[in-house]
Design an enzyme around this catalytic site. Structure first.
Site, PDB file in Angstrom:
ATOM      1  N   ASP A  59     -24.821  44.427  45.926  1.00 43.43           N
ATOM      2  CA  ASP A  59     -26.209  44.205  46.322  1.00 43.43           C
ATOM      3  C   ASP A  59     -26.651  45.107  47.468  1.00 43.43           C
ATOM      4  OD1 ASP A  59     -27.073  41.580  44.799  1.00 43.43           O
ATOM      5  OD2 ASP A  59     -25.033  41.266  45.500  1.00 43.43           O
TER       6      ASP A  59
ATOM      7  N   HIS B 261     -24.749  38.749  47.564  1.00 46.35           N
ATOM      8  CA  HIS B 261     -23.323  39.031  47.443  1.00 46.35           C
ATOM      9  C   HIS B 261     -22.814  38.754  46.030  1.00 46.35           C
ATOM     10  CE1 HIS B 261     -24.051  38.247  51.723  1.00 46.35           C
ATOM     11  NE2 HIS B 261     -23.026  39.043  51.967  1.00 46.35           N
TER      12      HIS B 261
END
Length: 691
Positions: free
Chosen positions: A437, A481
């Site tokens: 990410d 995450h």
């Protein structure tokens, strides 16, 4: 730093600079005179910047490395390139020595005896600062390890416009240059214009003033329109960087005497007063006057101009008559060949112990560092204290030293983009982006500087880089995450993408990715790292031996359906990768002997032959991914299967992926609702088998 006074420059140097300035000026005029030919492709010239560029070119050595930008035509002439060389690129000819007609004018790619090395740089302003700093970083490392030949130490010269210094990635480069004390000279050419935006619109300080904020970055101002002053300044600057091995910035004020580009002409955005003010600083008449004052006759100078005129016109005629690229040239140089073409070593050595995926990666990296002194590993938190947030580099910094395994600032652009520079000087970088990410700040470098380098340099500068990216969702990792990003990456041509699903494949693919001379992204699923997620126990495997390696682009059959059921038309194929392998295995237990699972392992290059072969045997196919399904890689594969295998299909190609929502929610129940699982895969396969 201040410019030394009383330094006498040889007359031969001044005459050489004068001839080259005349050459640059005549080329710029010719391009305007021959608009029908020269404006076919957008180009810029160096008019107004000639003095500082020639001064810089005369200081660097063949062992040095350069990062230039699209207005550095005079710098290239000063290095010894000819008008003919440059015009071949201007007209995008097949014999363009830099790119075979693929890149814009003054975008050199030089790897030639007797000239400094100039790797690929894109047209994206300011982006060259990070790869250039990566080159300096790599040179410092190689020198510290005794891996550079010769006694004299090379440096890096990074040329850049003042407007581009406002880019955030330039600040990342400056930060690393001072943090690591790198041998790099940033030459900032300030002509007070972006395109139509003037300097006072774009900044409240120039590059010289901004550089004061970077402790350890030596600075020097120079009148970049005065060749003599520029020559002395660049001589000092290059000497300091070469001797003291620390970074420096030279800010050169120059006029802009040409158009921004042939496609954005000066009269569209500049008034006559501004143009007149800039012409008062024209470097060519300044040098002409200085030469007269030094005793050179006007007759001699006029003769030089006449000779230059003939040379430029001859080069133009010759370049115009040269051939355009053949259509087949379009398809060359996406990648350079990899030496890894066969599976080698022992996957299941006798007496081998089982390891989890994260340890297989750690051991592979350890062996690579031991066997390859030019290899480095860096990223956020991978260094001395932690060894990675997943402990994937545990103790490697202690073992190999902080010059080789080290932490970086929170700079994804530098982590990724510096690998291009590292590769250019002969280092082999393994880097890590902490979570998928967070890769987005580095995408600019990945797309513009890395993925296109091999193609746009006609194979001269492939970027050897292994970029590790922990990926995937499990256990409430939350929206920043847990993301899956492979479809975005796979839309970037010129990079390879691998995605291991077990420890043995992790080690074998890791080695293949490292030894591949092209850029490779290794997507490593966090939920498989430790085999703690129920159903993923088989991700833990016997560790292959030290020599084990798997060619990229070769899939693996994880589970095979019963041959009789295949012949009776009662089977189905699952094409998947990563966590999809384990959802499929769990679902297949409820459909005994009816399911074949193909683990792609490498997403680019893709083992398309294996997919087609298995689809044509089973006649039913499910493509499974962890990504949101809409516009995904999985849907692309399904579409290709439907297009190429339709005669063999007994059912529509089915796809299954995550829900089409913007992010993975933090709440574990919502996460479970979003993601595929064994039950969802079983349901999809059951429907498929009913056809």
């Amino acid at each position: 730093m201040t410019i030394l006074t009383g330094h006498k420059i040889k007359q031969s140097v001044l005459l050489k600079a004068y001839k080259l300035m005349c050459t640059s000026e005549r080329m710029a005029r010719l391009y305007d005179e021959e608009k029908a030919i020269c404006s076919k492709y957008v180009h810029s010239t160096s008019r107004g910047h000639e003095a500082i560029q020639l001064a810089a070119a005369m200081q660097v050595l063949p062992k040095d490395y350069l990062a230039v930008y699209y207005r550095d035509e005079s710098l290239l002439l000063g290095l010894g390139l000819t008008p003919y060389d440059l015009m071949l690129q201007l007209m995008a000819k097949s014999d363009d020595p830099f790119s075979e007609g693929r890149a814009y004018y003054a975008h050199p790619a030089i790897k030639k005896e007797g000239l400094p090395t100039i790797p690929h740089q894109s047209s994206a302003t300011g982006m060259q600062a990070i790869p250039a700093t990566g080159m300096a970083h790599g040179l410092k490392y190689l020198w510290s390890q005794g891996l550079l030949k010769g006694r004299s130490k090379p440096i890096v010269l990074c040329s850049i416009g003042d407007g581009a210094v406002t880019e955030g990635e330039v600040s990342e480069a400056f930060q690393m240059a001072v943090l690591k004390e790198l041998p790099i000279l940033y030459l900032v050419q300030d002509n007070d214009w972006g395109i139509s935006a003037s300097g006072d619109e774009m900044r409240n300080m120039d590059a010289y003033e901004m550089a004061a904020g970077f402790k350890g970055l030596e600075r020097l101002r120079v009148d970049g329109s005065n060749f003599q002053e520029s020559y002395v300044a660049m001589e000092q600057a290059v000497d300091l960087v070469r001797r003291e091995r620390r970074p420096m910035l030279v800010h050169a004020k120059v006029p802009l005497l040409g158009h921004h580009t042939s496609g954005v002409r000066m009269e569209w955005y500049r008034d006559q007063e501004d143009i007149a003010i800039h012409h008062q600083q024209d470097p060519l008449p300044k040098l002409y006057k200085q030469l007269l004052e030094s005793g050179v006759s006007a007759k001699k100078l006029d003769k030089i101009k006449i000779e230059v005129d003939k040379e430029v016109l001859y080069a133009f005629e010759k370049a115009s008559a040269s051939l355009d690229p053949a259509a087949k040239q379009l398809y060359t140089h996406e990648f350079v060949p990899t030496p890894i073409i066969h599976e080698e070593g022992e996957r299941n050595p006798i007496g081998g112990e089982k390891v989890i995926m994260v340890d297989a990666a750690l051991h592979a990296l350890d062996e690579i560092l031991a066997d390859n002194p030019e290899a480095l590993f860096y990223g956020q938190d991978v260094g001395l204290r932690l060894g990675g947030v997943f402990r994937e580099a545990a103790n490697l910094s202690k073992k190999y030293g902080e010059a080789r395994v080290f932490n970086t600032p929170i700079q994804e652009a530098y982590i990724i983009g510096s690998t291009a520079g590292m590769s250019a000087v002969g280092c082999k970088a393994v880097v890590e982006v902490q979570f998928a990410d967070y890769i987005w700040p580095g995408i600019n470098q990945l797309v513009e500087e890395i993925s296109k380098s091999c193609y746009l340099t006609a194979g001269k500068f492939p970027v050897q880089a292994l970029i590790r990216v922990p990926i995937g969702a499990y256990g409430g990792g939350g929206p920043y995450h847990s993301g899956s990003i492979e479809s975005t990456l796979l839309n970037i041509r010129g990079i390879k993408v691998v995605y291991p699903s077990n420890a043995a494949d992790m080690k074998g693919l890791f080695k293949a990715a490292f030894y591949d001379p092209n850029p490779v992204l290794m997507l490593e699923h966090k939920g498989l790292y430790w085999s703690k997620v129920p159903g993923t126990e088989s991700a833990k495997t016997v560790e292959p031996d030290r020599d084990y390696i798997i060619p990229l682009g070769v899939s693996r059959k994880v589970l095979a359906a019963d041959e009789n059921l295949i012949q009776q038309g009662e089977s189905a194929l699952v094409v998947t990768y990563g966590m999809g392998v384990y959802w499929s295995l769990a679902a297949a237990k409820r459909l005994p002997d009816r399911i074949t699972i193909l683990d792609l392992r490498t997403l680019n290059p893709l083992d398309w032959e294996a997919i087609v072969g298995q689809v044509n045997r089973h006649h039913r196919c499910l493509v499974l991914t962890e990504e949101p399904l809409m516009n995904s890689f999985a849907e692309s594969i399904a579409g290709r299967i439907a297009n190429h295998c339709w005669e063999h299909l007994d059912a529509p190609v089915k796809t299954l992926g995550a829900a089409d929502v913007p992010a993975v929610p933090l709440n574990v129940a919502l996460e479970a609702e979003m993601l595929p699982n064994a039950d969802k895969v079983f349901e999809a396969l059951s429907e498929l088998l009913e056809y």
